[in-house]
Design a protein around this motif. Structure first.
Motif, PDB file in Angstrom:
ATOM      1  N   VAL A 134       0.825  -1.200   0.000  1.00  6.42           N
ATOM      2  CA  VAL A 134       0.000   0.000   0.000  1.00  6.42           C
ATOM      3  C   VAL A 134       0.862   1.254   0.000  1.00  6.42           C
ATOM      4  CG1 VAL A 134      -0.247   0.048   2.517  1.00  6.42           C
ATOM      5  CG2 VAL A 134      -1.999   1.121   1.068  1.00  6.42           C
ATOM      6  N   ASP A 135       1.997   1.206   0.692  1.00  2.00           N
ATOM      7  CA  ASP A 135       2.890   2.374   0.726  1.00  2.00           C
ATOM      8  C   ASP A 135       3.491   2.638  -0.650  1.00  2.00           C
ATOM      9  OD1 ASP A 135       2.339   2.599   3.418  1.00  2.00           O
ATOM     10  OD2 ASP A 135       4.124   1.463   4.034  1.00  2.00           O
ATOM     11  N   LEU A 136       3.924   1.555  -1.306  1.00  6.14           N
ATOM     12  CA  LEU A 136       4.491   1.718  -2.644  1.00  6.14           C
ATOM     13  C   LEU A 136       3.438   2.192  -3.637  1.00  6.14           C
ATOM     14  CD1 LEU A 136       6.769  -1.469  -2.940  1.00  6.14           C
ATOM     15  CD2 LEU A 136       7.417   0.844  -2.277  1.00  6.14           C
ATOM     16  N   ALA A 137       2.224   1.643  -3.530  1.00  3.15           N
ATOM     17  CA  ALA A 137       1.159   2.046  -4.458  1.00  3.15           C
ATOM     18  C   ALA A 137       0.832   3.530  -4.306  1.00  3.15           C
ATOM     19  CB  ALA A 137      -0.083   1.189  -4.212  1.00  3.15           C
ATOM     20  N   ARG A 138       0.788   4.023  -3.079  1.00  4.19           N
ATOM     21  CA  ARG A 138       0.500   5.450  -2.863  1.00  4.19           C
ATOM     22  C   ARG A 138       1.589   6.319  -3.500  1.00  4.19           C
ATOM     23  NH1 ARG A 138      -1.117   4.224   2.980  1.00  4.19           N
ATOM     24  NH2 ARG A 138      -3.386   4.063   2.912  1.00  4.19           N
ATOM     25  N   GLU A 139       2.870   5.919  -3.334  1.00  9.88           N
ATOM     26  CA  GLU A 139       3.964   6.700  -3.922  1.00  9.88           C
ATOM     27  C   GLU A 139       3.840   6.753  -5.437  1.00  9.88           C
ATOM     28  OE1 GLU A 139       7.667   5.094  -2.672  1.00  9.88           O
ATOM     29  OE2 GLU A 139       7.279   5.360  -0.528  1.00  9.88           O
ATOM     30  N   VAL A 140       3.524   5.613  -6.055  1.00 12.60           N
ATOM     31  CA  VAL A 140       3.410   5.555  -7.513  1.00 12.60           C
ATOM     32  C   VAL A 140       2.252   6.419  -7.993  1.00 12.60           C
ATOM     33  CG1 VAL A 140       2.876   4.045  -9.463  1.00 12.60           C
ATOM     34  CG2 VAL A 140       4.508   3.300  -7.720  1.00 12.60           C
ATOM     35  N   LEU A 141       1.100   6.343  -7.321  1.00  7.89           N
ATOM     36  CA  LEU A 141      -0.056   7.131  -7.742  1.00  7.89           C
ATOM     37  C   LEU A 141       0.203   8.630  -7.619  1.00  7.89           C
ATOM     38  CD1 LEU A 141      -3.098   5.094  -6.366  1.00  7.89           C
ATOM     39  CD2 LEU A 141      -1.978   4.983  -8.585  1.00  7.89           C
ATOM     40  N   VAL A 142       0.950   9.020  -6.579  1.00  4.85           N
ATOM     41  CA  VAL A 142       1.301  10.435  -6.446  1.00  4.85           C
ATOM     42  C   VAL A 142       2.175  10.881  -7.611  1.00  4.85           C
ATOM     43  CG1 VAL A 142       2.596  12.086  -5.043  1.00  4.85           C
ATOM     44  CG2 VAL A 142       1.010  10.503  -3.942  1.00  4.85           C
ATOM     45  N   ASP A 143       3.147  10.043  -7.977  1.00 10.23           N
ATOM     46  CA  ASP A 143       4.059  10.391  -9.078  1.00 10.23           C
ATOM     47  C   ASP A 143       3.327  10.484 -10.416  1.00 10.23           C
ATOM     48  OD1 ASP A 143       6.088  10.440  -7.272  1.00 10.23           O
ATOM     49  OD2 ASP A 143       6.873   8.451  -7.773  1.00 10.23           O
ATOM     50  N   LEU A 144       2.306   9.642 -10.632  1.00 11.17           N
ATOM     51  CA  LEU A 144       1.630   9.591 -11.931  1.00 11.17           C
ATOM     52  C   LEU A 144       0.324  10.363 -11.933  1.00 11.17           C
ATOM     53  CD1 LEU A 144       2.236   5.830 -12.848  1.00 11.17           C
ATOM     54  CD2 LEU A 144       3.489   7.831 -13.658  1.00 11.17           C
ATOM     55  N   ALA A 145       0.044  11.041 -10.843  1.00  7.61           N
ATOM     56  CA  ALA A 145      -1.220  11.781 -10.767  1.00  7.61           C
ATOM     57  C   ALA A 145      -1.308  12.858 -11.845  1.00  7.61           C
ATOM     58  CB  ALA A 145      -1.381  12.389  -9.377  1.00  7.61           C
ATOM     59  N   GLU A 146      -0.209  13.547 -12.138  1.00  5.13           N
ATOM     60  CA  GLU A 146      -0.220  14.614 -13.143  1.00  5.13           C
ATOM     61  C   GLU A 146      -0.521  14.062 -14.525  1.00  5.13           C
ATOM     62  OE1 GLU A 146       2.697  18.141 -14.904  1.00  5.13           O
ATOM     63  OE2 GLU A 146       3.300  16.956 -13.150  1.00  5.13           O
ATOM     64  N   LEU A 147       0.079  12.889 -14.843  1.00  2.45           N
ATOM     65  CA  LEU A 147      -0.185  12.271 -16.141  1.00  2.45           C
ATOM     66  C   LEU A 147      -1.649  11.878 -16.264  1.00  2.45           C
ATOM     67  CD1 LEU A 147       0.861  11.131 -18.838  1.00  2.45           C
ATOM     68  CD2 LEU A 147       1.444   9.005 -17.630  1.00  2.45           C
ATOM     69  N   ALA A 148      -2.209  11.308 -15.187  1.00  2.95           N
ATOM     70  CA  ALA A 148      -3.627  10.934 -15.209  1.00  2.95           C
ATOM     71  C   ALA A 148      -4.529  12.172 -15.299  1.00  2.95           C
ATOM     72  CB  ALA A 148      -3.962  10.117 -13.962  1.00  2.95           C
ATOM     73  N   HIS A 149      -4.174  13.224 -14.570  1.00  4.50           N
ATOM     74  CA  HIS A 149      -4.968  14.454 -14.582  1.00  4.50           C
ATOM     75  C   HIS A 149      -4.963  15.085 -15.979  1.00  4.50           C
ATOM     76  CE1 HIS A 149      -6.782  18.176 -13.195  1.00  4.50           C
ATOM     77  NE2 HIS A 149      -5.769  18.859 -13.747  1.00  4.50           N
ATOM     78  N   HIS A 150      -3.829  15.004 -16.665  1.00  6.16           N
ATOM     79  CA  HIS A 150      -3.711  15.589 -17.998  1.00  6.16           C
ATOM     80  C   HIS A 150      -4.683  14.925 -18.974  1.00  6.16           C
ATOM     81  CE1 HIS A 150      -1.795  17.623 -21.346  1.00  6.16           C
ATOM     82  NE2 HIS A 150      -1.679  16.451 -21.978  1.00  6.16           N
ATOM     83  N   LYS A 151      -4.962  13.621 -18.759  1.00  7.61           N
ATOM     84  CA  LYS A 151      -5.894  12.919 -19.645  1.00  7.61           C
ATOM     85  C   LYS A 151      -7.302  12.828 -19.051  1.00  7.61           C
ATOM     86  CE  LYS A 151      -4.613   9.351 -21.952  1.00  7.61           C
ATOM     87  NZ  LYS A 151      -4.178   8.010 -22.370  1.00  7.61           N
ATOM     88  N   GLY A 152      -7.514  13.430 -17.908  1.00  9.25           N
ATOM     89  CA  GLY A 152      -8.829  13.392 -17.285  1.00  9.25           C
ATOM     90  C   GLY A 152      -9.210  12.020 -16.797  1.00  9.25           C
ATOM     91  N   ILE A 153      -8.215  11.233 -16.360  1.00  5.63           N
ATOM     92  CA  ILE A 153      -8.463   9.864 -15.911  1.00  5.63           C
ATOM     93  C   ILE A 153      -8.646   9.855 -14.403  1.00  5.63           C
ATOM     94  CG2 ILE A 153      -7.388   7.587 -15.651  1.00  5.63           C
ATOM     95  CD1 ILE A 153      -6.109   7.985 -18.372  1.00  5.63           C
ATOM     96  N   ASP A 154      -9.654   9.109 -13.954  1.00  6.97           N
ATOM     97  CA  ASP A 154      -9.923   8.947 -12.531  1.00  6.97           C
ATOM     98  C   ASP A 154      -8.982   7.871 -11.992  1.00  6.97           C
ATOM     99  OD1 ASP A 154     -10.904   8.838  -9.997  1.00  6.97           O
ATOM    100  OD2 ASP A 154     -12.789   7.845 -10.532  1.00  6.97           O
ATOM    101  N   LEU A 155      -7.965   8.297 -11.240  1.00  8.68           N
ATOM    102  CA  LEU A 155      -6.930   7.394 -10.714  1.00  8.68           C
ATOM    103  C   LEU A 155      -7.218   7.146  -9.238  1.00  8.68           C
ATOM    104  CD1 LEU A 155      -4.251   5.881 -11.252  1.00  8.68           C
ATOM    105  CD2 LEU A 155      -3.048   7.995 -10.657  1.00  8.68           C
ATOM    106  N   GLY A 156      -7.441   5.873  -8.860  1.00  7.01           N
ATOM    107  CA  GLY A 156      -7.814   5.588  -7.480  1.00  7.01           C
ATOM    108  C   GLY A 156      -7.090   4.390  -6.906  1.00  7.01           C
ATOM    109  N   LEU A 157      -7.133   4.288  -5.567  1.00 12.61           N
ATOM    110  CA  LEU A 157      -6.504   3.197  -4.812  1.00 12.61           C
ATOM    111  C   LEU A 157      -7.536   2.612  -3.869  1.00 12.61           C
ATOM    112  CD1 LEU A 157      -4.049   1.528  -3.808  1.00 12.61           C
ATOM    113  CD2 LEU A 157      -3.555   3.417  -2.225  1.00 12.61           C
TER     114      LEU A 157
END
Length: 471
Positions: free
Chosen positions: A325-348
């Motif tokens: 869960v700790d690693l997944a949170r770090e990855v989602l934070v790093d890729l949040a901008e890429l997901a936001h740029h495409k309007g993708i709902d990124l969740g955990l």
């Protein structure tokens, strides 16, 4: 106890020298033991010979003893002394004693024999006289009229130079054939060892002449049975090296091909930007060049990760318990901008109990990053990407679910091959390395990767990574 000369190291002897030593040392030990036994036997034989000579001289002296006027008289026959001549300048002593009368003849300084002997009985022994070792024989000689009182004790002794010389002579005659045999083995052993090691020399020459890119194996049937396990191990090593070289060549060729396109595009974009006089066109060229650099950077990072994971080029890292869960949170934070740029709902989605697995944190983070990055890149704008973590009875489960186009069932095994991409995704940025890296990392930590349809028949893809328990 460690033996450097057997196990290798700076003082290692050659195999030829070791075989030569192990051939000669046992034989030398056996010959030494045989020589010692031969000398003991030669000394015993010399004792026997000299005892017979001393007994003969004692009997000659005994035959010269007679009675005259009621008194015993003894004379030394010349033959008795001649019988003891050995040519070694030995001294000879004798003494004749009669019961009740004392010394009849001989050296009075020579010790009297105090033991009891029956008639015609004799006994030999070693003693010292005037600092010299002597061999002495005492003999009970009967004298007429054969009454107990007419038995005299005759002692004959000689120094032991002749006896020692005889023992050495007998010993040398028995030992010299063994010494000659040892010399023959020492002389011929070196050639025997060379002949015995000829197959090793031949195999060594074949390995030394073997080309790195060649997959030709060494013939096992021509090797002696004792060397066949070694030849099979060498062949296995050659096969693995050949496979590694082939994979490396293919990897370099594919990597060069994958890098050539974005670098060519980057060069074109920079050339257009430099030649254009309009600021807007320069800005578009600069933005395109930035995207090309980002693509190259990601591709190089993936290539390095795949290479180090597949061939263990990086120093090995010890696995440890890792909270996914700790690693997944770090990855989602790093890729949040890429997901936001495409309007993708990124969740955990994680349960109450955070699953923990055994692995290398850096590699597991790369595994999650590649799965989420792939999902974002191939999911249309406005879609969803969900990372979920679950505890199973046998371990932990990581799932990445997206609303993208999915992967046909017949293509799901091929997408794990390096640089392989679906035909319908060729227009999108990507290298075809993401899932290859995921599988390599999963295999390194004992996990399994599966591609499935989304539950309910919805369009998209579900990637499941099943980890074993960390306990």
């Amino acid at each position: 106890m460690r033996r450097p000369w057997l196990r290798g190291g700076p003082k290692t002897l050659s195999l030829k020298a070791q075989l030569y030593i192990w051939l000669l040392v046992p034989m030398l030990a056996l010959i030494a033991a045989s020589s010692w036994l031969a000398y003991a036997s030669a000394l015993e034989m010399a004792h026997t010979v000299f005892d017979r000579m001393l007994l003969g001289s004692a009997r000659m002296i005994g035959e010269s003893i007679g009675s005259e006027d009621g008194q015993l008289r003894a004379e030394l026959p010349p033959a008795a002394l001649e019988n003891l001549q050995t040519g070694q300048s030995d001294r000879v002593y004798y003494r004749v004693d009669a019961p009740g009368e004392g010394l009849l003849a001989g050296a009075s300084a020579f010790p009297r024999y105090e033991g009891a002997l029956a008639t015609e009985e004799w006994r030999s022994f070693d003693t010292h006289f005037h600092g010299e070792p002597l061999r002495v024989l005492a003999f009970a000689q009967p004298v007429y009229p054969f009454s107990p009182s007419s038995t005299v004790i005759i002692q004959v002794a000689t120094t032991q130079q002749g006896q020692s010389a005889l023992a050495w002579h007998i010993w040398l005659r028995s030992v010299w054939p063994q010494a000659m045999l040892l010399l023959a083995v020492a002389a011929l052993g070196w050639f025997w060892v060379r002949i015995a090691l000829a197959p090793v020399t031949r195999i060594s020459a074949e390995v030394r002449q073997h080309r790195l890119e060649s997959s030709e194996l060494i013939a096992v049937d021509h090797a002696p049975p004792e060397l066949r396990p070694l030849v099979r191990a060498i062949n296995d090593y050659i096969a693995r090296i050949s496979q590694f070289v082939s994979e490396r060549s293919r990897f370099i060729s594919n990597a060069a091909h994958q890098l050539k396109t974005p670098i060519t595009v980057l060069n074109t974009q920079l050339t257009v930007g430099l030649r254009s006089g309009e600021s807007e066109q320069k800005q578009r060229a600069l933005l395109g060049g930035y995207q090309s650099v980002q693509h190259c950077s990601r591709l190089i990072h993936q290539l390095l990760t795949l290479s180090s994971t597949e061939h263990a080029l990086a120093p090995p890292m010890a696995p440890s318990p890792v909270r996914l869960v700790d690693l997944a949170r770090e990855v989602l934070v790093d890729l949040a901008e890429l997901a936001h740029h495409k309007g993708i709902d990124l969740g955990l989605v994680a349960g109450d109990v955070a699953p923990s697995v055994q692995g290398v944190p850096l590699l597991l983070r790369e595994l999650i990053a590649n799965l989420v990055d792939n999902a974002i890149r191939y999911t249309p704008e406005g879609g969803t990407v969900t990372v979920s973590l679950h505890n199973d009875e046998g371990g932990a489960r990581l799932e990445v679910e997206d609303s993208g186009p999915g992967i046909p069932a017949h293509e799901r095994e091929r997408v794990f091959e390096r640089f392989y991409r679906l035909a319908e995704t060729s227009g999108q940025q990507g290298s075809g390395l993401g899932l290859s890296i995921v599988r390599e990392i999963a295999m390194s930590c004992g996990a399994q990767v599966q591609l499935r349809d989304r539950p309910g028949g919805i369009d998209g893809l579900l990637v499941r990574v099943a980890f074993a328990s960390s306990h």
